[in-house]
Design an enzyme around this catalytic site. Structure first.
Site, mmCIF file in Angstrom:
data_model
loop_
_atom_site.group_PDB
_atom_site.id
_atom_site.type_symbol
_atom_site.label_atom_id
_atom_site.label_comp_id
_atom_site.label_asym_id
_atom_site.label_seq_id
_atom_site.Cartn_x
_atom_site.Cartn_y
_atom_site.Cartn_z
ATOM 1 C CB SER A 133 -0.882 0.029 1.333
ATOM 2 O OG SER A 133 -1.947 0.985 1.303
ATOM 3 C CG ASP A 170 -6.483 -3.122 -3.975
ATOM 4 O OD1 ASP A 170 -7.396 -2.224 -3.747
ATOM 5 O OD2 ASP A 170 -5.465 -3.340 -3.715
ATOM 6 C CG HIS A 220 -5.687 -2.144 -0.223
ATOM 7 N ND1 HIS A 220 -4.794 -1.927 -1.180
ATOM 8 C CD2 HIS A 220 -5.343 -1.389 0.876
ATOM 9 C CE1 HIS A 220 -3.758 -1.355 -0.814
ATOM 10 N NE2 HIS A 220 -4.068 -0.869 0.563
#
Length: 400
Positions: free
Chosen positions: A182, A348, A380
């Site tokens: 991320s 995601d 995600h």
């Protein structure tokens, strides 16, 4: 952008009355770790004066970090693990004094784990601008007051520059691997592009080459939720009593973010249209279970995070464009020389797989013939939850 705490990085579940009781006390004005709090496993690296890309200056900066394993005599077994937006240095270990949550990647980092601390010296810093020991808006400025909204604007590149200074302090000239997911994946990518001589292996997990207009738009609504909270007080709230800080705006921002971290499939399967209690939500004053789930985790978040820090870090994430000033994304990615794993999650909706595919196409030193795409219902946050699959791919990278 993800939960980054072990009790949150599990499949979503309805909130019990016992869960709700945990949050009945008033939240503090800020959930930041402050000097004088228990250090827990944190160590602190002084970086000295720090100048940002924009030319602003911090007279003194430090990074909080944790480490596991031992640096070998050659200094070539160091692995940098980079957390996401609201994570911290506590990658592994139990909650306790100084650490409000268990380690967020316990199944990935440790003795015999995919990132084996019997072999690797693992370093995990809290990013610059964070609120868990590194210099950020909740830190005391040179005038003896918290920086608050006066804290300098940071970019992802600023945060990587601070991580490079940490490596210098630790005597690490070249990382055996830099691994991030991320926002941490944005940092990892910046390491690979901007400091290729200092990275041998690279793992970019569920991260994009740029923060897109759509993602900036989603972020902007979260930032506004914080700023319009009357108790935000323009960022000057640190002296507020418990319950008088900007916790409502911060909790609302967190609830918005969670909708991007999980997938529609998971939320629909876990909660369906169930009620939180026997009281009907259809005009009877009751609530749907998924509403209570969002409220609980939003409110819980305010106990461990700082509103100003959230603004600082989200704005840094908005700055992410690996091609900025480098001739564009493709020219920038061509600078990567590290053996690279690029991994995405098929569900995601925050950083869709097309971003990872673009990264894969641009890097000439990948260890696979195509982007690794995990199939997961968890959206995600799959890179935190699907630890068996993620760990297997990290083992491959580290053995390459």
């Amino acid at each position: 952008m993800d939960w980054q705490a072990s009790e949150d990085t599990v499949p979503s579940a309805p909130i019990s009355e016992a869960d709700a009781r945990l949050l009945r006390a008033r939240p503090p004005a800020s959930g930041a770790w402050r000097d004088g709090d228990p250090a827990g496993g944190r160590l602190f690296a002084p970086l000295g004066a720090f100048r940002t890309e924009n030319g602003e200056r911090l007279p003194f900066a430090r990074l909080a970090y944790e480490s596991w394993g031992e640096l070998n005599a050659a200094g070539d077994n160091a692995v940098l693990v980079l957390h996401a937006l609201t994570g911290d240095s506590h990658v592994r270990g139990s909650a306790g004094p100084g650490h409000p949550t268990d380690g967020w990647w316990d199944d990935i980092v440790g003795p015999g784990a995919p990132i084996d601390t019997d072999r690797w010296f693992v370093v995990a810093p809290n990013m610059l601008g964070g609120c868990q020991g590194s210099t950020g808006p909740a830190s005391i400025g040179p005038d003896g007051r918290e920086w608050g909204a006066r804290f300098p604007y940071l970019t992802v590149r600023d945060q990587v520059a601070a991580q490079a200074l940490l490596a210098d302090v630790l005597g690490i000239a070249r990382w055996a691997a830099v691994i991030g997911g991320s926002m941490g994946g944005m940092h990892a990518l910046e390491w690979g592009v901007g400091l290729p001589d200092r990275v041998e292996r690279l793992a970019v997990l569920a991260a994009p080459p740029t923060t897109t207009a759509d993602q900036i738009a989603l972020n902007s609504v979260q930032l506004e939720a914080i700023r319009i909270d009357p108790r935000f007080a323009g960022g000057d709230y640190y002296d507020a009593a418990d319950g008088e800080g900007p916790h409502r705006g911060l909790a609302l921002a967190r609830r918005m973010a969670l909708l991007n971290y999980r997938s529609p499939t998971e939320l629909n399967l876990r909660f369906q249209r169930s009620w939180q209690s026997g009281v009907s939500p259809l005009g009877g004053g009751g609530r749907f279970a998924v509403e209570s789930y969002l409220d609980f985790h939003g409110n819980k978040f305010t106990r461990r995070f700082d509103a100003n820090s959230y603004l600082t870090l989200v704005e840094a994430m908005n700055s992410h464009d690996v091609g900025r000033g480098r001739g564009g994304v493709e020219d920038a990615l061509a600078q990567v020389t590290a053996r690279t794993l690029v991994l995405g999650i098929d569900s995601d909706r925050l950083f869709p797989v097309d971003g990872q595919e673009r990264i894969f196409r641009g890097i000439r030193s990948t260890i696979d013939d195509d982007t690794v795409v995990l199939s997961s219902d968890f959206g995600h946050d799959g890179f935190l939850i699907e630890t068996a699959a993620v760990g297997a791919h990290l083992r491959r990278l580290l053995e390459s």
